[in-house]
Design an enzyme around this catalytic site. Sequence first.
Site, PDB file in Angstrom:
ATOM      1  N   HIS A 173     -15.650   2.170 -15.111  1.00  0.00           N
ATOM      2  CA  HIS A 173     -15.495   1.463 -13.842  1.00  0.00           C
ATOM      3  C   HIS A 173     -16.737   0.655 -13.488  1.00  0.00           C
ATOM      4  O   HIS A 173     -16.715  -0.162 -12.563  1.00  0.00           O
ATOM      5  CB  HIS A 173     -15.178   2.478 -12.731  1.00  0.00           C
ATOM      6  CG  HIS A 173     -14.642   1.887 -11.484  1.00  0.00           C
ATOM      7  ND1 HIS A 173     -15.356   1.840 -10.303  1.00  0.00           N
ATOM      8  CD2 HIS A 173     -13.454   1.301 -11.204  1.00  0.00           C
ATOM      9  CE1 HIS A 173     -14.631   1.275  -9.359  1.00  0.00           C
ATOM     10  NE2 HIS A 173     -13.476   0.931  -9.877  1.00  0.00           N
ATOM     11  N   ARG A 228     -14.012   2.184   4.520  1.00  0.00           N
ATOM     12  CA  ARG A 228     -12.786   1.418   4.731  1.00  0.00           C
ATOM     13  C   ARG A 228     -11.540   2.297   4.814  1.00  0.00           C
ATOM     14  O   ARG A 228     -10.692   2.132   5.676  1.00  0.00           O
ATOM     15  CB  ARG A 228     -12.611   0.412   3.580  1.00  0.00           C
ATOM     16  CG  ARG A 228     -11.415  -0.497   3.728  1.00  0.00           C
ATOM     17  CD  ARG A 228     -11.144  -1.236   2.444  1.00  0.00           C
ATOM     18  NE  ARG A 228     -10.472  -0.402   1.458  1.00  0.00           N
ATOM     19  CZ  ARG A 228     -10.508  -0.604   0.152  1.00  0.00           C
ATOM     20  NH1 ARG A 228     -11.224  -1.600  -0.341  1.00  0.00           N
ATOM     21  NH2 ARG A 228      -9.857   0.194  -0.676  1.00  0.00           N
ATOM     22  N   ARG A 251     -10.797  -5.358 -14.335  1.00  0.00           N
ATOM     23  CA  ARG A 251      -9.734  -6.300 -13.978  1.00  0.00           C
ATOM     24  C   ARG A 251     -10.344  -7.699 -14.038  1.00  0.00           C
ATOM     25  O   ARG A 251     -11.422  -7.939 -13.509  1.00  0.00           O
ATOM     26  CB  ARG A 251      -9.207  -6.054 -12.562  1.00  0.00           C
ATOM     27  CG  ARG A 251      -8.662  -4.666 -12.310  1.00  0.00           C
ATOM     28  CD  ARG A 251      -8.060  -4.583 -10.905  1.00  0.00           C
ATOM     29  NE  ARG A 251      -7.986  -3.211 -10.429  1.00  0.00           N
ATOM     30  CZ  ARG A 251      -7.003  -2.375 -10.707  1.00  0.00           C
ATOM     31  NH1 ARG A 251      -6.017  -2.784 -11.468  1.00  0.00           N
ATOM     32  NH2 ARG A 251      -6.993  -1.145 -10.238  1.00  0.00           N
ATOM     33  N   ASN A 303       0.826  -1.211   0.000  1.00  0.00           N
ATOM     34  CA  ASN A 303       0.000   0.000   0.000  1.00  0.00           C
ATOM     35  C   ASN A 303       0.857   1.258   0.000  1.00  0.00           C
ATOM     36  O   ASN A 303       0.550   2.242  -0.686  1.00  0.00           O
ATOM     37  CB  ASN A 303      -0.918   0.006   1.223  1.00  0.00           C
ATOM     38  CG  ASN A 303      -2.038  -1.005   1.132  1.00  0.00           C
ATOM     39  OD1 ASN A 303      -2.247  -1.630   0.100  1.00  0.00           O
ATOM     40  ND2 ASN A 303      -2.765  -1.186   2.224  1.00  0.00           N
ATOM     41  N   HIS A 319     -15.038  -4.039   0.247  1.00  0.00           N
ATOM     42  CA  HIS A 319     -15.096  -3.407  -1.071  1.00  0.00           C
ATOM     43  C   HIS A 319     -16.521  -3.131  -1.533  1.00  0.00           C
ATOM     44  O   HIS A 319     -16.732  -2.528  -2.577  1.00  0.00           O
ATOM     45  CB  HIS A 319     -14.373  -4.331  -2.074  1.00  0.00           C
ATOM     46  CG  HIS A 319     -13.940  -3.679  -3.340  1.00  0.00           C
ATOM     47  ND1 HIS A 319     -14.519  -3.970  -4.555  1.00  0.00           N
ATOM     48  CD2 HIS A 319     -12.981  -2.760  -3.584  1.00  0.00           C
ATOM     49  CE1 HIS A 319     -13.927  -3.252  -5.509  1.00  0.00           C
ATOM     50  NE2 HIS A 319     -13.000  -2.510  -4.944  1.00  0.00           N
ATOM     51  N   TYR A 378     -11.881  -9.999  -1.668  1.00  0.00           N
ATOM     52  CA  TYR A 378     -12.613  -8.745  -1.516  1.00  0.00           C
ATOM     53  C   TYR A 378     -14.082  -9.054  -1.221  1.00  0.00           C
ATOM     54  O   TYR A 378     -14.648  -9.991  -1.761  1.00  0.00           O
ATOM     55  CB  TYR A 378     -12.572  -7.913  -2.807  1.00  0.00           C
ATOM     56  CG  TYR A 378     -11.238  -7.384  -3.247  1.00  0.00           C
ATOM     57  CD1 TYR A 378     -10.046  -7.817  -2.674  1.00  0.00           C
ATOM     58  CD2 TYR A 378     -11.163  -6.437  -4.261  1.00  0.00           C
ATOM     59  CE1 TYR A 378      -8.829  -7.330  -3.099  1.00  0.00           C
ATOM     60  CE2 TYR A 378      -9.938  -5.931  -4.697  1.00  0.00           C
ATOM     61  CZ  TYR A 378      -8.778  -6.386  -4.116  1.00  0.00           C
ATOM     62  OH  TYR A 378      -7.576  -5.901  -4.537  1.00  0.00           O
ATOM     63  N   ARG A 389      -5.528   0.811 -13.246  1.00  0.00           N
ATOM     64  CA  ARG A 389      -4.161   1.026 -12.771  1.00  0.00           C
ATOM     65  C   ARG A 389      -3.455  -0.271 -12.399  1.00  0.00           C
ATOM     66  O   ARG A 389      -3.987  -1.088 -11.655  1.00  0.00           O
ATOM     67  CB  ARG A 389      -4.163   1.990 -11.576  1.00  0.00           C
ATOM     68  CG  ARG A 389      -2.778   2.369 -11.087  1.00  0.00           C
ATOM     69  CD  ARG A 389      -2.855   3.448 -10.031  1.00  0.00           C
ATOM     70  NE  ARG A 389      -3.271   4.715 -10.597  1.00  0.00           N
ATOM     71  CZ  ARG A 389      -3.988   5.628  -9.939  1.00  0.00           C
ATOM     72  NH1 ARG A 389      -4.412   5.378  -8.716  1.00  0.00           N
ATOM     73  NH2 ARG A 389      -4.303   6.760 -10.514  1.00  0.00           N
TER      74      ARG A 389
END
Length: 713
Positions: A464, A590, A404, A75, A618, A497, A434
């Site tokens: 997205h 979160r 993804r 992170n 998530h 997630y 990303r």
Amino acid sequence: MTTETTQTAVSNDHSVPAPVEVPPVGEEINLDASENYFNRELSQLQFNYRVLKQALDTTHPLINRLIFSCIFSSNMDEFFEIRVAGLRQQIKYGRETVGVDGMLHEQVLAEISRVAHEYIHEQYDILNNVLIPELERENIHFVRRREWTPAQAEWVRNYFDEEILPVVSPIGLDPSHPFPRLVNKSLNFIVELDGKDAFGRETGMAIVPAPRSLPRLVRLPDDVCDGGDNLVFLSSMIHAHADELFPGMEVKGCYQFRLTRNADLELEDDLVDLASALRGELLSRRFGDGVRLEVADNCPEELMHFLLREFGLTERDLYQVHGPVNLTRLLAVGSLVDRPDLTYSSFSPSIPRQIRSKESMFDAIRKRPLLLLHPYENFSPVVDLLRQSAKDPQVLAIRQTLYRTGADSEIVEALADAARRGKEVTAVIELRARFSEAENLELASRLQEAGVIVVYGVVGYKTHAKMILIVRREEGRLRRYVHLGTGNYHAGNARLYTDYSFMTCDESIGDDVNKLFQQLTGMGKALKIKKLFHAPFTLHNRLISLIERETSHGKNGRIIFKFNALTEPQMIKALYRASQAGVQIDLIIRGICCLRPGVPGLSENIRVRSIIGRFLEHTRVYYYDNHGQPDVYCSSADGMERNLLSRIETAFPIEEPALLARLRDDLEAYLADNCQSWVLQPDGSYIQNQPAEGEERLASQLVLLDRLTAKLN
């Protein structure tokens, strides 16, 4: 909705803003005042710190505690690569602006440096004084050079000669060998030398990049050890035999270092070919401007300053560490050590009864909508829906967004299979996801080769939204089946997630999703959408208008939001106004939160908690009570400017009473959590909840595991 808990101040007072000033009674609060907002970057740092604190939480298994420390490192890497790099770029090009928190970029960078140095120092303290000793007690050893037995030293020598020496490239520094261009986050060594080489050169210094093809952590064979699991660092092997890289010269010192570079990609909005431009940018990512230098703490000061000069950095950007410079590589321990007793227990994600006994996903979805919560409930129904669609002769077309997916994706194979069978298949692939850009470029090529129509979305607006649309002929008419999700179509992520999957054949939602795909693949004016909210057109305004409606209910109002981050000023202001009207607001956030809760007259009715546990939270849920007739939306969007205003996002309604009750139960579990939850204070610090005396321990993720899964051991 919450249980009584005690709060234990286990968080440090890092990056705590100035004390809250309460205005005199009767004085109106200025919602635009900078003291009402926390800084985005500093809030992100605090989330990273909450992750690090899991390494000390003995309710997690030991190896997973080590993994939390590794996640903290990962992170922090991304934080420097993207957020710190972005701030430096803004200053470099004179684009510095003041955010709603009132801090200048230079002030933010200075505070980031102070806080990050403290966090990273604490991380190595936890590693060296807590985790490694506890691993030693479990007979798991990181064997240092000074501890090698003769047999181990001989094995290391052979490994060096056979595996390292053939691929390592030492670089002496002289006028014909200037300082090399080092890859982002690569392990390197700066070596002090004495003497002359074969050509009579006396450089005094060399750089040794560690071979990227070799593992950073190697297991010693059992036959050279006295039992247990024995691991040795690649860096230790290179240190031990550095003199063999420079024959005839004396190695006076060899020190690890690692450079973090700007890894963000900048693409112009007026591109002719997005894929080609992205391929070019990916090459430069590895060699962007330096933003952070990590160096072993035994490195001489003159060498550290030499490196700083080479990379154009200052002492503020220097991090001296007592241990390996890349702790992320310790993730390998989980695969090198077979100790299931030191890791989380396995569980079997459940499959709802609604589809368990049915061969056809279409039959199940026609009966009633389906809502899944991953990873507690299996991701396989999503894959099954696409597989069945590929083979079903009644299915005419499939459209899907891909952000993804993973390198070996069953979903991608199902889309390719459908195209090969002659169905109309369209994939909207977001190339700019990303750190998944290269993978997505390869994915696009594979799908195109199978006959899939591949579209790259809208330049300037990341796609997205998570959507699948399946068109099927049934009894002489066309019916649309839809999947909408809060997370990615990535089977691996679905095990780590928490995300919702929603499947329906509701006509209005099907029509809405069809129109959204038309907007993504075609051109024209925004089409009227019936049930979905969609960014960048209606999502922001509709979410805020629902806050305002709840505000009109005053003390009878109730809002619960759950998402990853809250930064968007207009949404924050709307929540402040709702709180001032008496609305009770619970925010389960979160990570980043720029809203300041618990301030008298401003936000005393707002509570913010962050859940940190085994799984990465998530899910995105927007819950408006509406006098007991709740409006509830799940979404791909967080409460951030980029999600609400400059991306392609969706929010979809949950209307089925049984599904609404289920969602409410899930939210109740998070709000009742008294041990995995951290509560944001008015001064910006976070305090971890602890059960009150005699109170049952309630960890929301464990509650959901017990409720929704079948444990294997």
